[in-house]
Design a protein around this motif. Structure first.
Motif: not given
Ligand code: SF4
Ligand code: SF4
Lengths: 462, 452
Positions: A17, A19-20, A22-24, A27, A141, A378, A398, B63-64, B67-68, B70, B86-88, B90
């Protein structure tokens, strides 16, 4: 910062990915749990996850977000987290005294395979206190899935059907929306004089009034009694398929409460659908007050339609929100040419259908050719925009990088919004919410027009 | 929250100056079920390495974690900005079951193709530690394949707390330095350790040092890049601002490259002046010392009246401090003293025993000192101690506001520098703008009494 995004689109198949969007899961579960009255969310895993989730929610809502953690160490990840979780359950009720503790797992505890439900069964929980849990592995998800899973846990642990005759009341599952939206939905239902249970309900929890005191458990949230009583309702309304369908279906399976699934009521069409459903289900008239609001909204849309007509727009964010926004911008005469969500979007073969199918079905009658994608990032959206520029971008915080790189007006809608305040108090749902969206969108477009206008074209009245 | 301290295990982490001989417990694991403000190993590693501007920071995990983190650091760059993406990898369920190594190497290939970075940091997260991907091997293979530097960062969250992450980051940085032969030393040059260039702070300090005749060789890691970090062994002295994150690197560089280090602080006028003198002293050059004194005199003269003007507004005000590291806490006590505010509560997330000793020496009797505090404790002690202001991070801000207490961010949500003389002014100004805001006049107790 995004100047180096290449314009040439080449196949990307690493599964990685950039620049995501979404997140996990956890949360989302944490946010849903905050919508239960006197509930402390608990993160079963290492401290880091919990700290990030609280930080992100805190930034978005600008209100304290409390959650406890099992504080994993190396030992727990080797021998399993049972002992940590049992100690946590004891400590949480002892120190923080919630009525409900809502546990969600993290990647770590999912991977080592902690069996949370049996740990809970053998834990010592004081009389009158409740522990519920949801499995929220982040490698499946997104935060929306997590929200849905914790809402499901409310149903599986608490809902019960205690009488053969259902009550004249409706369950409403609002999905992953702001407290301002939840308030607005309640106001609409109340004004129709319908008994309802909204769950989860974070209004009054993450938008609390300033009193000079800190309350660990603010006044808001759905009470346990209400959650139990959801099994006795006549019908469940799932607003937003991705966040709300599963818990509503589970409730149907468990307590025989039929389900109506609608779009998140963003825009005039989806709000109409909400009111019609309420009217049909309860044979209550739509009050004058709402009719007036609708009339005002149409008036505003008429007054401004020429600003919007034919303008191209890119939309990204959570699937239920993006679906609602897409429908709304279409009703304004705009052309959504890039529509993307980070959340994986179901499949065309499933009963529920997929995000991409939903959007394409809306676009088909208009003849608009658009890029539509679920489980996107993104980087992809930015590439699309480089190849087919738009007049407006709508999405969460973002999006600001892309908006800057491509010099496109930008409207912040969705989760998270980390760089602006007040947004979580004001609805985007219902007729009022639609008015607000019209204002935000037209301001963004007109501000741009003013900024770019040559001296001779710069006008007082627009 | 009266019952907050019902939990006896927390008692050793809390002390009151004067009441007992303080030997505070710290550096220990948090207790399960706490609302802890602490973060994880990955978090520690990421904050230290993130300011390396031309690196691709690839998070190997779900991913989280990516993301957090970034672009939340606010560390500025004078050039590259690859670090702000932000590279992941995933990881998905399939990868968790069958292993994530193939996906990792594909992700590296793809980022190389798109961005051609010279340097990668590949971070492991909890899950990677558990499924046992061989990060080292994948990074090595990919590095050979692409002819670039790819450094694995062993930062699985559960192997410790943030401090362990600092260490993991320092190990990664050492790998960047070590393959090189130690370079010839540049005279009068320093490496500046432990400044992440938040709001351009590293630039301020570099200007001071340049003015007194010291050249800044490498900064760890504010506004740094692959090339500048690799030249670190040309520095003749390491000066270290954030001790929590950088002590390990400093000692290693001393042992391996015989570069000595000095602990400095540029927070507040007093510490800034002391540090400049200390550096000039080290080089033993009278002309340099003279230039330092000139700078100090000039800046003090310009700054003091401004501080004094603010000071006038702060009579009798009391502050509570809850920050990440012990060293920052120590500087803050002094800085508050400069502006005439007494610190009545002080706590850290990761303070070490020697730092707590220093804190104990500095504060007045009656000050509450606590380690790894949770919000309930913070609330209780802030109220009890009558604090008017809290210094903290993101999660503490709304807590303070809800209590009607002023707040300043001393973490990464601030937009102006707090280092050096300009930082001292900014600090006083920020304290003023929050402490003396009219907004506090509008808080009413339930009953209608105006508290303002
Ligand atoms: S992705 Fe997993 S490990 Fe990362 S923050 Fe989310 S729950 Fe924690
Ligand atoms: S999963 Fe581990 S590494 Fe990631 S945020 Fe959580 S504790 Fe940190």
């Amino acid at each position: 910062m995004l100047d180096c995004t290449p314009k040439e689109i080449t196949e990307r198949n690493s599964g990685g990915i950039i620049n995501p969007a979404k997140t996990c899961q956890p949360i989302g579960a944490m946010y849903a749990a905050l919508g239960i009255h006197k509930c402390l969310p608990h993160s079963h895993g290492s401290q880091g996850c919990c700290s990030y989730h609280r930080m992100h929610l805190t930034r978005h809502f600008r209100d304290p977000v409390m959650a406890s953690t099992s504080c994993f160490t190396e030992g727990s990840s080797v021998f399993g987290g049972g002992a940590n979780l049992k100690a946590s359950i004891q400590n949480v009720f002892h120190i923080y005294k919630p009525d409900v503790m809502a546990i969600h797992t993290t990647c770590l505890t999912e991977t080592i395979g902690d069996d949370v439900s049996s740990i809970i069964k053998t834990a010592d929980v004081a009389e009158g206190k409740l522990v519920i849990h949801a499995n929220t592995p982040s490698y499946v998800g997104s935060h929306i899935t997590g929200f849905s899973n914790m809402t499901k846990a409310m149903v599986s642990y608490l809902a019960e059907s205690t009488s053969p005759i259902k009550k004249e009341q409706i369950n409403i599952i609002p999905g992953f929306v702001n407290p301002g939206d939840m308030r607005e939905i309640k106001r609409i239902v109340k004004s129709m004089d319908i008994e309802y249970i909204l769950f989860p309900d974070t209004s009054g929890v993450v938008d609390t009034p300033m009193t000079g005191e800190f309350q660990m458990y603010p006044e808001g949230g759905t009470t346990v009694e209400q959650l139990k009583d959801t099994g006795n309702s006549k019908v469940s309304l799932a607003l937003g398929r991705f966040a709300s369908s599963d818990p509503a279906d589970l409730l149907n399976k468990k307590c025989k409460v039929p389900v109506v699934t609608l779009k998140t009521p963003i825009g005039i069409k989806a709000t109409d659908a909400l009111l019609m459903t309420l009217r049909t289900a309860f044979a209550h008239e739509i009050p004058k007050e709402l009719e007036v609001e609708r009339g005002q909204l149409v008036d505003i849309m008429t007054d401004t339609h020429f600003h919007f007509h034919g303008k191209t727009v890119a939309i990204f964010g959570d699937p239920d929100i993006v679906t609602g926004l897409t429908e709304f911008v279409l009703s304004l005469g705009m052309i959504p040419i890039h529509v993307l969500t980070g959340t994986p979007g179901g499949s065309s073969n499933s009963v529920a259908g997929s995000f991409e199918d939903d959007i394409n079905a809306m676009l088909k009658p208009t003849g608009i050719q658009a890029n539509v994608k679920s489980a996107g990032d993104l980087f992809t959206l930015h590439q699309w925009m480089k190849n087919q520029p738009v007049d407006l971008l709508i999405g969460n915080t973002y999006g600001k990088y892309i908006a800057r790189a491509e010099d496109v007006p930008f409207v912040r809608v969705g989760f998270p919004i980390l760089d602006r305040s007040v947004h979580s108090y004001l609805p985007i749902v219902g007729y009022h919410g639609a008015m607000r969206l019209v204002e935000m969108i037209s301001n963004a477009l007109l501000d741009r027009q003013d900024r770019d206008a040559a001296d001779e074209d710069f006008e007082l009245v627009m | 929250m009266e019952a907050a301290l019902d939990i006896k295990e927390r008692n050793p982490f809390i002390a009151t100056k004067g009441k007992q001989k303080v030997s505070l417990r710290c550096d220990a694991d948090s207790i399960s079920g706490c609302v802890s403000q602490r973060a994880c190993v990955y978090c520690g590693a990421r904050v230290v390495l993130n300011p390396v501007t031309d690196a691709a920071h690839l998070v190997h995990g779900p991913i989280g974690c990516s993301s957090y983190t970034w672009d939340i650091r606010g560390s500025l760059s004078s050039g590259d900005d690859l670090y702000r993406n932000s590279f992941s990898t995933e990881l998905q369920e399939h990868d968790v079951i069958f292993g994530g190594e193939p996906k990792l190497s594909r992700a590296i290939d793809e980022i190389v193709a798109k961005y051609q970075p010279k340097l990668f940091f590949v971070y492991s997260t909890c899950i990677v530690g558990v499924i046992g991907d061989d990060l080292e091997a994948v990074c090595k293979r990919s590095a050979q394949k692409h002819g670039i530097t790819i450094i694995p960062v062993q930062s699985s969250g559960f192997i410790g707390n943030k401090s362990a992450g600092y260490r993991a980051a320092c190990d990664a940085l050492l790998r960047l330095i070590t393959p090189e032969q130690p370079l010839p030393r540049k005279a009068n040059s320093v490496n500046y350790l432990g400044d992440f260039n938040l709001a351009g702070e590293a630039w301020i300090i570099r200007n001071y040092l340049t003015e007194i005749g010291v050249s800044v060789n490498s900064v760890f890691t504010g506004d740094s890049n692959f090339d500048s970090l690799r030249e670190a062994t040309a520095g003749s002295l390491n000066i270290m601002q954030c001790a929590g994150s950088m002590t390990y690197l400093a000692t290693k560089m001393q042992d391996e490259f015989q570069i000595p280090y000095l602990r400095v602080s540029f927070l507040g006028m007093e510490d800034t002046a002391d540090s400049l003198r200390k550096i000039a002293d080290y080089f033993g050059d009278p002309a340099m010392l003279a230039r330092a004194e000139m700078l100090i005199a000039r800046e003090t003269e310009a700054t003091s009246p401004i501080i004094a003007a603010y000071r006038g507004h702060f009579n009798g005000k009391k502050a509570a401090v809850y920050v990440g590291g012990g060293f920052k806490a120590i500087s803050l006590i002094k800085q508050f003293r400069e502006i005439g505010i007494e610190v009545v509560l002080i706590g850290t997330q990761t303070g070490r025993p020697d730092e707590y000793d220093t804190i104990n020496d500095l504060v007045n009797d009656g000050t509450v000192i606590l380690d790894d505090a949770n919000p309930a404790e913070l609330e209780r002690f802030m109220t009890q101690q009558g604090a008017d202001l809290l210094v903290g991070g993101v999660k503490e801000r709304p807590l303070a506001y809800k209590l009607g207490i002023a707040f300043i961010d001393h973490n990464h949500d601030r937009k102006h520098p707090l280092s050096g003389y300009i930082g001292a002014v900014n600090f006083a100004k920020e304290v003023y703008s929050t402490l003396c805001s009219p907004v506090w006049n509008y808080i009413y107790d339930w009953g209608g009494e105006n508290r303002g």
